[in-house]
Design an enzyme around this catalytic site. Structure first.
Site, short mmCIF file in Angstrom:
data_model
loop_
_atom_site.label_atom_id
_atom_site.label_comp_id
_atom_site.label_asym_id
_atom_site.label_seq_id
_atom_site.Cartn_x
_atom_site.Cartn_y
_atom_site.Cartn_z
N ARG A 223 6.01 -0.45 -11.69
CA ARG A 223 7.37 -1.00 -11.72
C ARG A 223 7.35 -2.47 -12.10
NH1 ARG A 223 11.18 -0.04 -6.44
NH2 ARG A 223 10.26 -1.94 -5.67
N TRP B 202 0.81 -1.23 0.00
CA TRP B 202 0.00 0.00 0.00
C TRP B 202 0.84 1.28 0.00
CZ3 TRP B 202 1.87 2.55 4.08
CH2 TRP B 202 2.41 1.79 5.11
N ASN B 203 2.16 1.16 0.26
CA ASN B 203 2.90 2.41 0.53
C ASN B 203 3.19 3.23 -0.73
OD1 ASN B 203 4.86 0.58 -0.26
ND2 ASN B 203 6.42 1.42 1.09
N ARG C 16 10.25 10.94 3.29
CA ARG C 16 9.44 10.69 2.10
C ARG C 16 8.34 9.71 2.50
NH1 ARG C 16 10.36 7.89 -3.41
NH2 ARG C 16 11.70 6.48 -2.26
N GLU D 281 10.76 -8.11 -3.58
CA GLU D 281 11.22 -6.81 -3.08
C GLU D 281 10.66 -6.69 -1.67
OE1 GLU D 281 13.21 -4.70 -4.50
OE2 GLU D 281 13.22 -5.34 -6.59
N CYS E 194 10.21 1.41 2.01
CA CYS E 194 11.18 0.34 2.28
C CYS E 194 12.59 0.91 2.29
CB CYS E 194 11.05 -0.74 1.22
SG CYS E 194 11.15 -0.06 -0.44
N GLU F 105 11.81 -2.72 11.20
CA GLU F 105 11.47 -1.71 10.21
C GLU F 105 10.41 -0.81 10.85
OE1 GLU F 105 9.63 -3.33 6.68
OE2 GLU F 105 10.62 -1.83 5.44
N GLY G 237 6.59 -6.32 -0.67
CA GLY G 237 5.90 -6.24 0.61
C GLY G 237 6.85 -6.62 1.73
N SER G 238 6.29 -7.08 2.82
CA SER G 238 7.12 -7.37 3.98
C SER G 238 7.92 -8.66 3.80
CB SER G 238 6.22 -7.49 5.21
OG SER G 238 5.31 -8.55 5.01
N LYS H 118 -2.49 -8.08 -7.92
CA LYS H 118 -3.26 -8.16 -6.66
C LYS H 118 -2.72 -7.05 -5.76
CE LYS H 118 -3.41 -9.24 -2.88
NZ LYS H 118 -3.60 -8.19 -1.82
N PRO H 119 -3.43 -5.90 -5.73
CA PRO H 119 -2.94 -4.78 -4.92
C PRO H 119 -3.26 -4.98 -3.45
CG PRO H 119 -5.00 -4.18 -5.97
CD PRO H 119 -4.69 -5.58 -6.42
N ALA H 120 -2.67 -4.14 -2.60
CA ALA H 120 -2.96 -4.19 -1.16
C ALA H 120 -4.41 -3.76 -0.91
CB ALA H 120 -2.01 -3.28 -0.41
P1 NAD Z 1 2.54 -6.87 3.32
O1 NAD Z 1 3.62 -7.88 3.17
O2 NAD Z 1 1.67 -6.94 4.51
O3 NAD Z 1 1.57 -6.92 2.06
C1 NAD Z 1 2.06 -6.82 0.74
C2 NAD Z 1 1.04 -7.44 -0.21
O4 NAD Z 1 0.93 -8.83 0.07
C3 NAD Z 1 -0.38 -6.88 -0.07
O5 NAD Z 1 -0.95 -6.86 -1.35
C4 NAD Z 1 -1.06 -7.90 0.81
O6 NAD Z 1 -2.45 -7.92 0.63
C5 NAD Z 1 -0.44 -9.17 0.29
N1 NAD Z 1 -0.46 -10.30 1.23
C6 NAD Z 1 -0.46 -10.27 2.59
N2 NAD Z 1 -0.47 -11.52 3.08
C7 NAD Z 1 -0.47 -12.35 2.00
C8 NAD Z 1 -0.47 -13.77 1.85
N3 NAD Z 1 -0.46 -14.59 2.90
N4 NAD Z 1 -0.46 -14.27 0.61
C9 NAD Z 1 -0.46 -13.46 -0.46
N5 NAD Z 1 -0.47 -12.12 -0.39
C10 NAD Z 1 -0.45 -11.57 0.83
O7 NAD Z 1 3.26 -5.45 3.18
P2 NAD Z 1 2.61 -4.00 3.29
O8 NAD Z 1 2.29 -3.74 4.72
O9 NAD Z 1 1.53 -3.84 2.27
O10 NAD Z 1 3.82 -3.09 2.81
C11 NAD Z 1 4.86 -2.70 3.62
C12 NAD Z 1 6.07 -3.60 3.43
O11 NAD Z 1 6.45 -3.60 2.06
C13 NAD Z 1 7.28 -3.12 4.18
O12 NAD Z 1 7.93 -4.21 4.78
C14 NAD Z 1 8.14 -2.50 3.09
O13 NAD Z 1 9.51 -2.46 3.39
C15 NAD Z 1 7.85 -3.37 1.94
N6 NAD Z 1 8.17 -2.69 0.68
C16 NAD Z 1 9.28 -3.11 0.00
C17 NAD Z 1 9.64 -2.46 -1.18
C18 NAD Z 1 10.86 -2.88 -1.95
O14 NAD Z 1 10.95 -2.50 -3.10
N7 NAD Z 1 11.77 -3.64 -1.39
C19 NAD Z 1 8.85 -1.41 -1.65
C20 NAD Z 1 7.73 -1.01 -0.92
C21 NAD Z 1 7.40 -1.68 0.25
#
Ligand code: NAD
Length: 477
Positions: free
Chosen positions: A159, A150-151, A278, A250, A284, A381, A228-229, A174-176
């Site tokens: 990207r 979502w960030n 920012r 990522e 991230c 983080e 994501g995380s 599949k977006p957040a």
């Molecule tokens: P998140 O991992 O909770 O969710 C990311 C995505 O995964 C969302 O679309 C979510 O709905 C989905 N998801 C969650 N659980 C899932 C599962 N069990 N199976 C499949 N999909 C699932 O992360 P967030 O809170 O949305 O974003 C923040 C995190 O993203 C931070 O850790 C940040 O560092 C990271 N991030 C990394 C980069 C990078 O380029 N390295 C860029 C932006 C954000």
């Protein structure tokens, strides 16, 4: 701008097969804005079927035609940039200036990959023994599942979509669940630009695990690109392993920001403000741990607190606001308790540090001085507007502290000695280094991490290759 709120599958907008919806909140008020369709497992598989049917045609479309379509989307995004930025503010909460920056960055991925689409090269060489030739082609990897956070709801989608389409792949995004509207708006722009039905599908879902799991188990899916995380990334790698699906990851970061006595402090403070603030610290790449050499630590801390304390806080919709709310109540809880435990461990809050009451998910800019080197905040983080500052004495200690993390996305270094800067750039365990610079994100550069910050790269030419596979042809002529 007319923002769709249904699933986008096979070129058509439709509700979820069981009628389920996701409520989207405004983080500045905690009030609902609207609802969007929430895909079921069957909807996810329908999207896979649509992407699979569209694959052969898209892969065979001339690279120049694919490039021209991507360039058209770039143009549309620029044209609608203000509306897109306002949409991002509504569902993500970030300040309008951050949202404008994101839209500009997001659009550039379409331009860059329009330019790259015509540059997918292969090779021909003579085998070392001289008996035959080795020809290597780069072919599109196939149907790709893209999962985004979502960030940066626009940029994390473009990207991935940009290089996938440039390479000849079809995708399911599949977006957040916090920010599905921006992803749907990007889907609508791709549709408007003339991208054929099924090439891009967008399926928000509150049932991420089962929906993404079912898609990855489908033999037609050949690629997973996840941002994501680290925690969720690890789980998805396990799921992808079952069907041996190529995976780009990522993941989370824990960026160190090093300031040496010989640094240009004005430049270091400017860089710190970008690297830390920012997106209100919800990046991230956010500077997560400030390591400052003893000779300048007092002045750096005082001036950083001054700069961060002067930021205007409020709803991102107000153009004067520089720091918006965090994304949700859980984020406020997490950031608040991290700060409180760091203060309990002996750190001093120069500014901020207390949770405000009132509506919305706000947390104030916070600078923590005298943070002990073993404080738990340094291992997490933070994902908020909090700058913990630790003092170091020499270069060896700085490198040891900076590398003492499971993450390795980006490291920032400020020093007036370029030889030292380059030495550190080699020694720091990170996929990216900001040397006397607080911003590394750039569509033409390979973005990504080492250690538990990920696998693979996005952006640059490398980002395109993630969506291709080599085919080796042994031949005699
Ligand atoms: P998140 O991992 O909770 O969710 C990311 C995505 O995964 C969302 O679309 C979510 O709905 C989905 N998801 C969650 N659980 C899932 C599962 N069990 N199976 C499949 N999909 C699932 O992360 P967030 O809170 O949305 O974003 C923040 C995190 O993203 C931070 O850790 C940040 O560092 C990271 N991030 C990394 C980069 C990078 O380029 N390295 C860029 C932006 C954000």
């Amino acid at each position: 701008m007319n923002v769709p709120n249904e699933l986008f599958i096979g070129g058509k907008w439709r509700p979820a097969s069981d009628g389920a919806r996701i409520t989207v909140l405004d983080p500045a008020t905690a009030e609902p804005i609207t609802t969007v369709a929430s895909a079921t497992v069957q909807d996810g598989l329908d999207a896979v079927a649509a992407a699979s049917e569209a694959l052969a045609g898209w892969a065979a479309t001339a690279p120049r035609t694919r490039a021209e379509l991507l360039l058209r989307v770039f143009g549309l995004m620029k044209e609608r940039s203000e509306e897109l930025a306002e949409l991002i503010v509504r569902e993500n909460g970030k300040a309008l200036s951050d949202a404008r920056g994101e839209v500009a960055y997001a659009a550039e991925f379409f331009r860059w990959y329009a330019e790259e689409a015509v540059r997918v090269e292969g090779t021909v060489q003579t085998a070392p023994g001289g008996a035959n030739r080795i020809m290597v082609l780069r072919q599109p990897i196939g149907v790709s599942v893209l999962v985004t956070p979502w960030n940066f709801p626009a940029a994390m989608a473009t990207r991935k979509i940009g290089p996938a389409l440039a390479a000849g792949c079809t995708v399911i995004l599949k977006p957040a669940s916090e920010t599905p509207l921006t992803a749907l708006a990007v889907g609508a722009l791709l549709d408007e630009a003339g991208v054929p039905p099924g090439v891009v599908n967008v399926v928000p879902s509150s049932r991420s695990g089962p929906v993404v799991g079912a898609m990855l188990a489908d033999a037609r899916v050949r690629k997973l690109s996840f941002t994501g995380s680290t925690e969720v990334g690890r789980k998805l790698l396990q799921v992808a392993a079952e069907s041996v699906v190529s995976s780009s990851m990522e993941l989370g970061g824990n960026a160190p920001f090093l300031v040496f006595d010989d640094a240009d402090l004005d430049a270091a403070l400017d860089g710190a403000m970008i690297a830390k603030m920012r997106n209100g610290g919800q990046a991230c790449t956010a500077a997560n741990r400030f390591f400052v050499q003893r000779g300048v630590v007092a002045e750096f801390s005082r001036r950083l607190a001054e700069r961060m304390g002067n930021l205007r806080v409020g709803p991102g919709t107000d153009p004067a606001v520089e720091l918006g709310p965090l994304v949700n109540a859980d984020a406020v809880e997490k950031v608040g308790s991290l700060v409180e435990s760091t203060v309990a461990a002996g750190a001093k809050a120069l500014i901020g540090g207390t949770r405000p009451g009132g509506p919305g998910f706000f947390y104030p800019a916070t600078v923590l001085a005298d943070v002990p080197q073993d404080a738990p905040v340094l291992a997490e983080e933070i994902f908020g507007p909090v700058a913990p500052i630790v003092t170091f004495d020499d270069e060896t200690e700085a490198v040891r502290l900076a590398n003492d993390t499971e993450h390795g996305l980006v490291s920032y270094v400020y020093t007036g000695d370029l030889a030292r800067g380059l030495r550190l750039a080699e020694a720091l365990e990170a996929g990216m280094i900001g040397l006397n610079r607080g911003l590394v994100s750039e569509p033409a550069a390979p973005f990504g991490g080492v250690k538990q910050s990920g696998l693979g790269r996005e952006g640059g030419h490398e980002g395109l290759l993630e969506y291709t596979e080599s085919k080796y042809i042994a031949l005699d002529w």
